[in-house]
Scaffold this active site. Structure first.
Site, mmCIF file in Angstrom:
data_model
loop_
_atom_site.group_PDB
_atom_site.id
_atom_site.type_symbol
_atom_site.label_atom_id
_atom_site.label_comp_id
_atom_site.label_asym_id
_atom_site.label_seq_id
_atom_site.Cartn_x
_atom_site.Cartn_y
_atom_site.Cartn_z
ATOM 1 N N ASN A 1 0.807 -1.109 -0.212
ATOM 2 C CA ASN A 1 0.003 0.030 0.003
ATOM 3 C C ASN A 1 0.967 1.266 0.124
ATOM 4 O OD1 ASN A 1 0.818 -0.782 2.523
ATOM 5 N ND2 ASN A 1 -1.045 0.149 3.447
ATOM 6 N N GLU B 1 8.754 3.824 14.266
ATOM 7 C CA GLU B 1 9.332 4.041 13.316
ATOM 8 C C GLU B 1 9.225 5.594 12.937
ATOM 9 O OE1 GLU B 1 9.104 0.050 10.136
ATOM 10 O OE2 GLU B 1 7.438 1.743 10.079
ATOM 11 N N GLU C 1 4.951 -3.241 12.462
ATOM 12 C CA GLU C 1 3.883 -2.337 12.426
ATOM 13 C C GLU C 1 2.529 -2.914 11.555
ATOM 14 O OE1 GLU C 1 1.324 -0.300 10.879
ATOM 15 O OE2 GLU C 1 2.718 0.602 9.283
ATOM 16 N N CYS D 1 -3.128 1.544 6.934
ATOM 17 C CA CYS D 1 -3.234 0.897 8.344
ATOM 18 C C CYS D 1 -3.701 1.901 9.306
ATOM 19 C CB CYS D 1 -2.088 0.285 8.842
ATOM 20 S SG CYS D 1 -0.654 1.511 8.625
#
Length: 485
Positions: A157, A463, A255, A289
């Site tokens: 994505n 991150e 993640e 997400c």
């Protein structure tokens, strides 16, 4: 079209500084989701190619870790400049394989470069400590060292930005990398190999392997030369990878999935909330997400919010990403469309009302209408599962406590959004939401300066921010004695 992208559209693995095909010669077709036309092929690699890539990364690590933070910072700055100098070509390539609008793709490439620049700066700030010693004749030093070979597995994505969050801190810390990009969108990942070559990174520091997720993943998880695995993707796959990494006790950062609530209180600026909802829901066709997955709107403004959101949704221009003015592209594949249709069927069968959209777009293929669904209830699939599509289900609530309770009723804890003009409420709700990231009166919160990541089953590690480099470093304590003091 290809005149712009051809230089970065690599159709081979990068192993030890060489562009090579799979041992078997097998390939994977890559298609444009907007047209279903073949773009090209990439190697269908497996265990043997992955093992060689790991060995190349390990060999390169011994020299790379000895470079100064200043030298690594300079190379990362060159990488940043190369990305920005070729932003249009890289964005075009990304749109071709992923489908998002060219404007969004260009923004993603720019964000990728921003992460590189951020970690170029953080490379020089991995400070240690000199700790006051309880012994007169000893000194206590705490230092930071690169973990070693890093395996990075990235999703389809955001095929460029997700990689930048991993490769930039890894290189900044002095680690080497083996990258496995998603098979649907491999070219944006392979382009990083060409960019790193141009920037002057030594051979073997960055290795990229495409192919079988199972075979490549198994080797990355089981090979003892890999000391850290970083993964962005579904919680289901993340759990499998974590279990497989346990055998060699690797560092992992994950993640994973999200189920973001978007709460609008009666005292919110309604127009601002709708504007934020459009960004939080429909960016990348809802395939992120951190997308708003469940809209909770207080009873007093429920009808007005639904109406305004539906009107705004209907104005979105749906089309191929490379077409001028496109705001929403196709979904990634047919399975993604079927999943979205399943959510809509489930909702309507349980009493929900489709206010806008709800069907495949007249353009055909994997295009889907921006959709607003009213009268959503907790027994619907939306409440527990991630939609990953352009569907906005709107739930009604009465009290602040109810909103927070409903928002937290999920195993996920990545991102949450809420709108209110009441300062006390803002603090209460912010502290009450069990999420790694919370946006107050904003629909877009991602920035390189802040730590990105979730809690509960949404993952481990962060991150971005100064925290983003820590997962690529080991802490070493040195007791320095015999000083004769």
């Amino acid at each position: 079209m290809l005149q712009k992208t051809s230089h970065y559209m690599r159709q081979a693995n990068l192993i030890g500084g060489e562009w090579v095909q799979a041992d078997s010669g097998a390939t994977i077709n890559v298609t444009n989701p907007a047209t279903t036309l073949l773009i090209g092929t990439v190697p269908k690699s497996g265990q043997s190619e992955t093992r060689r890539a790991i060995e190349a990364a390990e060999a390169a690590f011994h020299g790379w870790k000895k470079t100064s933070a200043f030298e690594r910072s300079k190379l990362l700055r060159k990488l940043h400049d190369s990305i920005m100098d070729n932003q249009d070509a890289l964005a075009e390539l990304l749109t071709m394989e992923q489908g998002k609008s060219l404007a969004e793709a260009k923004g993603e490439v720019g964000l990728s470069a921003a992460y590189v620049l951020w970690f170029a700066e953080e490379a020089r700030r991995t400070y240690g400590d000199v700790v006051p010693s309880p012994w007169v004749d000893r000194r206590i030093l705490v230092t930071k060292e690169p973990v070693g070979v890093v395996a990075a597995v990235t999703p389809w994505n955001f095929p460029s930005a997700m990689l930048s969050r991993k490769i930039a801190p890894a290189l900044a810390a002095g680690c080497t990398a083996v990258i496995k990009p998603a098979s649907q969108t491999p070219y944006s990942g392979l382009a990083w190999g060409a960019l790193c070559e141009e920037a002057g990174f030594p051979k073997g520091v960055v290795n990229i392997v495409t192919g079988s997720a199972a075979e490549i993943g198994d080797e990355l998880c089981s090979n003892p030369l890999v000391r850290k695995l970083t993964f962005t993707g579904s919680t289901e796959v993340g759990k499998i990878l974590m279990a497989k990494c346990a055998g060699t006790v690797k560092k992992v950062s994950m993640e994973l999935g999200g189920n973001a609530p978007f709460i609008v209180f009666d005292d919110a600026d309604l127009d601002r909330a709708v504007e934020g909802a459009m960004i939080a829901k429909y960016r990348n066709s809802g395939q992120t997400c951190v997308c708003a997955n469940r809209f909770f709107v207080q009873a007093g403004i429920y009808a007005a919010f639904v109406e305004k959101l539906a009107v705004a949704s209907e104005k979105l221009k749906v089309g191929p990403g490379l077409e001028a003015g496109t705001q929403q592209g196709p979904l990634i594949d047919e399975n993604a469309v079927k999943k979205v249709e399943q959510f809509v069927r489930d909702a309507t069968s349980k009493g929900a009302k489709v206010v806008s959209g709800g069907k495949r777009h007249p353009l055909g293929g994997t295009f889907f209408q921006p959709t607003v669904i009213a009268a959503a209830t907790p027994d619907m699939m939306f409440m527990k599962e991630e939609i990953f599509g352009p569907v906005a289900p709107v739930f009604k609530f009465d009290t602040e406590e109810e909103a927070v309770r409903l928002a937290n009723e999920t195993e996920f804890g990545l991102a949450a959004y809420f709108y209110s003009s009441n300062l006390g409420r803002a603090v209460r709700v912010m502290e009450g939401l069990k999420y790694g990231m919370v946006a107050v009166n904003e629909g877009l919160m991602t920035t390189v300066e802040a730590p990105f990541g979730g809690v509960k089953e949404s993952g481990l590690g962060r991150e971005g921010g100064h925290q983003g480099i820590e997962d690529y470093l080991d802490t070493k304590y040195v007791c320095l004695g015999g000083l004769g003091i």
